[in-house]
Scaffold this motif. Sequence first.
Motif, PDB file in Angstrom:
ATOM      1  N   LEU A 133      33.572  32.981  32.462  1.00 21.67           N
ATOM      2  CA  LEU A 133      34.573  33.812  33.134  1.00 21.67           C
ATOM      3  C   LEU A 133      34.180  34.109  34.579  1.00 21.67           C
ATOM      4  O   LEU A 133      35.036  34.132  35.473  1.00 21.67           O
ATOM      5  N   LEU A 134      32.906  34.339  34.822  1.00 18.53           N
ATOM      6  CA  LEU A 134      32.454  34.586  36.189  1.00 18.53           C
ATOM      7  C   LEU A 134      32.690  33.362  37.062  1.00 18.53           C
ATOM      8  O   LEU A 134      33.160  33.475  38.206  1.00 18.53           O
ATOM      9  N   ARG A 135      32.371  32.187  36.540  1.00 13.32           N
ATOM     10  CA  ARG A 135      32.615  30.956  37.303  1.00 13.32           C
ATOM     11  C   ARG A 135      34.111  30.786  37.580  1.00 13.32           C
ATOM     12  O   ARG A 135      34.510  30.384  38.683  1.00 13.32           O
ATOM     13  N   ALA A 136      34.929  31.090  36.594  1.00 11.74           N
ATOM     14  CA  ALA A 136      36.375  30.954  36.763  1.00 11.74           C
ATOM     15  C   ALA A 136      36.900  31.918  37.819  1.00 11.74           C
ATOM     16  O   ALA A 136      37.795  31.568  38.607  1.00 11.74           O
ATOM     17  N   LEU A 137      36.352  33.120  37.861  1.00  9.27           N
ATOM     18  CA  LEU A 137      36.816  34.103  38.844  1.00  9.27           C
ATOM     19  C   LEU A 137      36.387  33.710  40.255  1.00  9.27           C
ATOM     20  O   LEU A 137      37.145  33.905  41.213  1.00  9.27           O
ATOM     21  N   VAL A 138      35.199  33.150  40.398  1.00 10.46           N
ATOM     22  CA  VAL A 138      34.763  32.661  41.710  1.00 10.46           C
ATOM     23  C   VAL A 138      35.684  31.551  42.182  1.00 10.46           C
ATOM     24  O   VAL A 138      36.145  31.548  43.339  1.00 10.46           O
ATOM     25  N   GLU A 139      35.985  30.597  41.307  1.00 12.54           N
ATOM     26  CA  GLU A 139      36.832  29.471  41.686  1.00 12.54           C
ATOM     27  C   GLU A 139      38.247  29.937  42.014  1.00 12.54           C
ATOM     28  O   GLU A 139      38.863  29.473  42.974  1.00 12.54           O
ATOM     29  N   THR A 140      38.774  30.859  41.224  1.00 11.54           N
ATOM     30  CA  THR A 140      40.112  31.397  41.497  1.00 11.54           C
ATOM     31  C   THR A 140      40.141  32.105  42.845  1.00 11.54           C
ATOM     32  O   THR A 140      41.088  31.944  43.630  1.00 11.54           O
ATOM     33  N   SER A 141      39.125  32.894  43.137  1.00 11.63           N
ATOM     34  CA  SER A 141      39.057  33.627  44.402  1.00 11.63           C
ATOM     35  C   SER A 141      38.991  32.668  45.583  1.00 11.63           C
ATOM     36  O   SER A 141      39.673  32.852  46.598  1.00 11.63           O
ATOM     37  N   ARG A 142      38.180  31.642  45.441  1.00 10.96           N
ATOM     38  CA  ARG A 142      38.049  30.644  46.507  1.00 10.96           C
ATOM     39  C   ARG A 142      39.377  29.929  46.735  1.00 10.96           C
ATOM     40  O   ARG A 142      39.786  29.683  47.879  1.00 10.96           O
ATOM     41  N   GLN A 143      40.080  29.605  45.658  1.00 14.53           N
ATOM     42  CA  GLN A 143      41.351  28.887  45.785  1.00 14.53           C
ATOM     43  C   GLN A 143      42.414  29.743  46.454  1.00 14.53           C
ATOM     44  O   GLN A 143      43.253  29.238  47.212  1.00 14.53           O
ATOM     45  N   VAL A 144      42.384  31.042  46.199  1.00 15.07           N
ATOM     46  CA  VAL A 144      43.336  31.945  46.858  1.00 15.07           C
ATOM     47  C   VAL A 144      43.139  31.902  48.368  1.00 15.07           C
ATOM     48  O   VAL A 144      44.112  31.878  49.135  1.00 15.07           O
ATOM     49  N   ILE A 145      41.887  31.867  48.817  1.00 14.72           N
ATOM     50  CA  ILE A 145      41.611  31.789  50.254  1.00 14.72           C
ATOM     51  C   ILE A 145      42.075  30.439  50.809  1.00 14.72           C
ATOM     52  O   ILE A 145      42.665  30.364  51.898  1.00 14.72           O
TER      53      ILE A 145
END
Length: 258
Positions: free
Chosen positions: A112-124
Amino acid sequence: MRRRLPWMLACLLAGGALPVIPATSGFEQPEHSSIPFQTVLELEQAARLLAVLLDSGRAVINDNQIVLEESQGKGLTPEAFERQLMDMFRGRAGIDLHELDGAALAPRTKRLLRALVETSRQVIADLRQELHPQATQFRGFIPAAFGARVSARFTDHTGVRLKQTSLAPRNPANRPDAYERGALEAFADSAYPRETVISEMAAKSASFRLMFPLYATRHCLDCHGEPKGVVDRMGYPREGLVLGQNAGAISVLLPVKP
């Protein structure tokens, strides 16, 4: 009847460390819950870390407001954002996201932590793509806007609900439910211990809930501070908050089963 469990015990048993957050928070679990104790500890740790990671991303956006405004939103690259996010999270949670494989965390928490990092990066990354090259006005990409986008995508992708909420949200979608409202009212009390989460095992819905309090920063006050009622640059009336005052919470709803 409910029982309370200090977060310090949870951290010790789960092998985690969250030095930035006091160990005075309470956990509530139905007395006759059939969920294993270790599972409960893992759920609370996962929920808390997700909240800290989302708020760390909000803090990075907060710290880069001048950069974003001067560059019309394109001054923060996904790579720079991710680097700052990981540094921020490591400082707050004591966990290096580059070394998750060796961390004393449950496999689901790591995922879940990895998924949240990737989601956050994609939003940027998407923000930079959607800005029109000829745009002459940039209203700002504030922490709340970042949090809303990340939360919606993360919830869709993982089934774990992240939500920014407050007693008087600007976005109707962020209205608190009964559980969230109770926690927000507690956070709003000046006597409530700062940075202390509220969590609960909801046996009927087979989910774990956690409320992580948020506090007004100097950049927050640009839109949410004094004078109260005066329209800010985003077109909303100011709430009249002062520095350090509770400004809402991140709500996490984590299903017991992945």
